[in-house]
Design a protein around this motif. Sequence first.
Motif, PDB file in Angstrom:
ATOM      1  N   HIS B  83      17.812   6.551   1.371  1.00  0.00           N
ATOM      2  CA  HIS B  83      17.416   5.754   0.195  1.00  0.00           C
ATOM      3  C   HIS B  83      16.180   6.350  -0.474  1.00  0.00           C
ATOM      4  O   HIS B  83      16.119   6.487  -1.696  1.00  0.00           O
ATOM      5  CB  HIS B  83      17.127   4.306   0.609  1.00  0.00           C
ATOM      6  CG  HIS B  83      18.368   3.507   0.891  1.00  0.00           C
ATOM      7  ND1 HIS B  83      18.332   2.186   1.250  1.00  0.00           N
ATOM      8  CD2 HIS B  83      19.687   3.853   0.850  1.00  0.00           C
ATOM      9  CE1 HIS B  83      19.578   1.744   1.424  1.00  0.00           C
ATOM     10  NE2 HIS B  83      20.409   2.736   1.203  1.00  0.00           N
ATOM     11  N   ARG B  84      15.218   6.728   0.364  1.00  0.00           N
ATOM     12  CA  ARG B  84      13.970   7.266  -0.203  1.00  0.00           C
ATOM     13  C   ARG B  84      14.223   8.564  -0.945  1.00  0.00           C
ATOM     14  O   ARG B  84      13.599   8.843  -1.977  1.00  0.00           O
ATOM     15  CB  ARG B  84      12.941   7.464   0.928  1.00  0.00           C
ATOM     16  CG  ARG B  84      11.576   7.917   0.453  1.00  0.00           C
ATOM     17  CD  ARG B  84      10.954   6.876  -0.462  1.00  0.00           C
ATOM     18  NE  ARG B  84       9.711   7.365  -1.058  1.00  0.00           N
ATOM     19  CZ  ARG B  84       9.674   8.117  -2.154  1.00  0.00           C
ATOM     20  NH1 ARG B  84      10.793   8.457  -2.779  1.00  0.00           N
ATOM     21  NH2 ARG B  84       8.517   8.497  -2.649  1.00  0.00           N
ATOM     22  N   ALA B  85      15.164   9.363  -0.420  1.00  0.00           N
ATOM     23  CA  ALA B  85      15.453  10.662  -1.033  1.00  0.00           C
ATOM     24  C   ALA B  85      16.109  10.517  -2.406  1.00  0.00           C
ATOM     25  O   ALA B  85      16.139  11.465  -3.185  1.00  0.00           O
ATOM     26  CB  ALA B  85      16.360  11.480  -0.113  1.00  0.00           C
ATOM     27  N   ALA B  86      16.628   9.332  -2.710  1.00  0.00           N
ATOM     28  CA  ALA B  86      17.290   9.115  -4.001  1.00  0.00           C
ATOM     29  C   ALA B  86      16.302   8.794  -5.115  1.00  0.00           C
ATOM     30  O   ALA B  86      16.693   8.677  -6.263  1.00  0.00           O
ATOM     31  CB  ALA B  86      18.314   7.988  -3.883  1.00  0.00           C
ATOM     32  N   LEU B  87      15.041   8.658  -4.754  1.00  0.00           N
ATOM     33  CA  LEU B  87      14.019   8.315  -5.757  1.00  0.00           C
ATOM     34  C   LEU B  87      12.962   9.412  -5.811  1.00  0.00           C
ATOM     35  O   LEU B  87      12.927  10.293  -4.955  1.00  0.00           O
ATOM     36  CB  LEU B  87      13.408   6.958  -5.425  1.00  0.00           C
ATOM     37  CG  LEU B  87      14.334   5.782  -5.784  1.00  0.00           C
ATOM     38  CD1 LEU B  87      13.892   4.506  -5.108  1.00  0.00           C
ATOM     39  CD2 LEU B  87      14.405   5.606  -7.289  1.00  0.00           C
ATOM     40  N   PRO B  88      12.083   9.369  -6.809  1.00  0.00           N
ATOM     41  CA  PRO B  88      11.112  10.448  -6.973  1.00  0.00           C
ATOM     42  C   PRO B  88      10.249  10.669  -5.740  1.00  0.00           C
ATOM     43  O   PRO B  88       9.893   9.713  -5.039  1.00  0.00           O
ATOM     44  CB  PRO B  88      10.247   9.960  -8.142  1.00  0.00           C
ATOM     45  CG  PRO B  88      11.106   9.020  -8.886  1.00  0.00           C
ATOM     46  CD  PRO B  88      11.973   8.354  -7.871  1.00  0.00           C
ATOM     47  N   GLU B  89       9.925  11.941  -5.514  1.00  0.00           N
ATOM     48  CA  GLU B  89       9.058  12.273  -4.383  1.00  0.00           C
ATOM     49  C   GLU B  89       7.630  11.807  -4.660  1.00  0.00           C
ATOM     50  O   GLU B  89       7.246  11.588  -5.791  1.00  0.00           O
ATOM     51  CB  GLU B  89       9.059  13.786  -4.162  1.00  0.00           C
ATOM     52  CG  GLU B  89      10.398  14.299  -3.666  1.00  0.00           C
ATOM     53  CD  GLU B  89      10.360  15.800  -3.440  1.00  0.00           C
ATOM     54  OE1 GLU B  89       9.255  16.371  -3.472  1.00  0.00           O
ATOM     55  OE2 GLU B  89      11.430  16.380  -3.221  1.00  0.00           O
ATOM     56  N   GLY B  90       6.886  11.686  -3.589  1.00  0.00           N
ATOM     57  CA  GLY B  90       5.497  11.286  -3.736  1.00  0.00           C
ATOM     58  C   GLY B  90       4.895  11.030  -2.380  1.00  0.00           C
ATOM     59  O   GLY B  90       5.614  10.881  -1.392  1.00  0.00           O
ATOM     60  N   VAL B  91       3.604  11.002  -2.343  1.00  0.00           N
ATOM     61  CA  VAL B  91       2.910  10.728  -1.086  1.00  0.00           C
ATOM     62  C   VAL B  91       2.836   9.220  -0.901  1.00  0.00           C
ATOM     63  O   VAL B  91       2.413   8.503  -1.806  1.00  0.00           O
ATOM     64  CB  VAL B  91       1.490  11.324  -1.110  1.00  0.00           C
ATOM     65  CG1 VAL B  91       0.746  11.005   0.188  1.00  0.00           C
ATOM     66  CG2 VAL B  91       1.573  12.825  -1.340  1.00  0.00           C
ATOM     67  N   PRO B  92       3.264   8.700   0.265  1.00  0.00           N
ATOM     68  CA  PRO B  92       3.192   7.258   0.486  1.00  0.00           C
ATOM     69  C   PRO B  92       1.770   6.740   0.307  1.00  0.00           C
ATOM     70  O   PRO B  92       0.812   7.364   0.757  1.00  0.00           O
ATOM     71  CB  PRO B  92       3.653   7.088   1.931  1.00  0.00           C
ATOM     72  CG  PRO B  92       4.460   8.309   2.213  1.00  0.00           C
ATOM     73  CD  PRO B  92       3.839   9.405   1.408  1.00  0.00           C
ATOM     74  N   THR B  93       1.665   5.621  -0.355  1.00  0.00           N
ATOM     75  CA  THR B  93       0.336   5.037  -0.597  1.00  0.00           C
ATOM     76  C   THR B  93       0.062   3.877   0.351  1.00  0.00           C
ATOM     77  O   THR B  93      -0.915   3.167   0.199  1.00  0.00           O
ATOM     78  CB  THR B  93       0.233   4.525  -2.045  1.00  0.00           C
ATOM     79  OG1 THR B  93       1.300   3.604  -2.283  1.00  0.00           O
ATOM     80  CG2 THR B  93       0.322   5.658  -3.043  1.00  0.00           C
ATOM     81  N   VAL B  94       0.968   3.669   1.283  1.00  0.00           N
ATOM     82  CA  VAL B  94       0.777   2.580   2.248  1.00  0.00           C
ATOM     83  C   VAL B  94       0.581   3.172   3.639  1.00  0.00           C
ATOM     84  O   VAL B  94       0.999   4.293   3.915  1.00  0.00           O
ATOM     85  CB  VAL B  94       1.981   1.615   2.264  1.00  0.00           C
ATOM     86  CG1 VAL B  94       2.095   0.895   0.946  1.00  0.00           C
ATOM     87  CG2 VAL B  94       3.268   2.370   2.567  1.00  0.00           C
TER      88      VAL B  94
END
Lengths: 144, 159
Positions: B83-94
């Motif tokens: 699921h995460r790979a289907a959305l824009p990449e980024g560094v987790p903020t949590v």
Amino acid sequence: VTTVDALQTALAAEHAAVHVYGALGAATSVSATPELFAEVDAAYTAHRDLRDRLTAALVEAGATPVAAEPAYDVPTRLGNPALVRRAAARLEDACAETWAWVVANTVDAERRRAVETLTRTAVRALTFRGSPEIFPGAGELADR
Amino acid sequence: VSLGAPLPVTRRTVLGGALAGVAVLSGCGTTAPATTPEVDPDDALVDQVVAELDEVLLTVTALAGHRKLAEPLGPFLALHEAHRAALPEGVPTVDPPLPQGSVQEQYARLLRRERESGARLAGWAVEAESGTLARLLASMSAGIAAHVTAAPAALGDRR
């Protein structure tokens, strides 16, 4: 694509599902395979209810609901419970694709109903498949 | 019937999909804007979804390190990574949550969190301007519901 178009597409899919589940039900036995019979019966009832809800919604919208086709392609090899399960799983996958498409092509209350229906379809498919899908109705994403 | 269009893998395609979705949903034949608007109507929503997926993925990853949870959480880990790979990449903020309570309690808490996440994604699917994004979020929500249904209701149960 209008909301009515999207609901007509969903209704056409549900007509097909009701027809095919009728055939799957005829290929199961309440005495020999009671669990499978009950699962197919429950799925048939769910799709029949969906068909009826869509028909009512289209009439309320002033549209003429699409009629069922005279015949549908029904799996010919249904000689054992595994084949019935496989056919039911494929049918639910096809319905999930349709409902995911309906999600994309509706808004507000109809989209909410489509989202809920997609979820129920994914859970029902689990009954026949045995393992859950990662992207129900959008299987192309699972292969990336 | 299928949508027939690839689903978003980057923010740019999320934005492109959003524009296409608005045009389709409005049902109008007006000329599309010549340039991409500065602000996409789904921008803030995508940020919320990414934060949600990151948090759940970090939670599952942390719990899956436990010997007794590795097996039941394996499917959830694969689910959320996809699921995460289907959305824009980024560094987790949590930050990953600190484990609290027994392993049984942690498992039960995770199942509740999964249901909550599925409900949030379903709500965001309804809110999305883009039909393409709505389809993606609804599919994710349905996938979570199916995984929760397939999972043991409590640690030690067999399904």
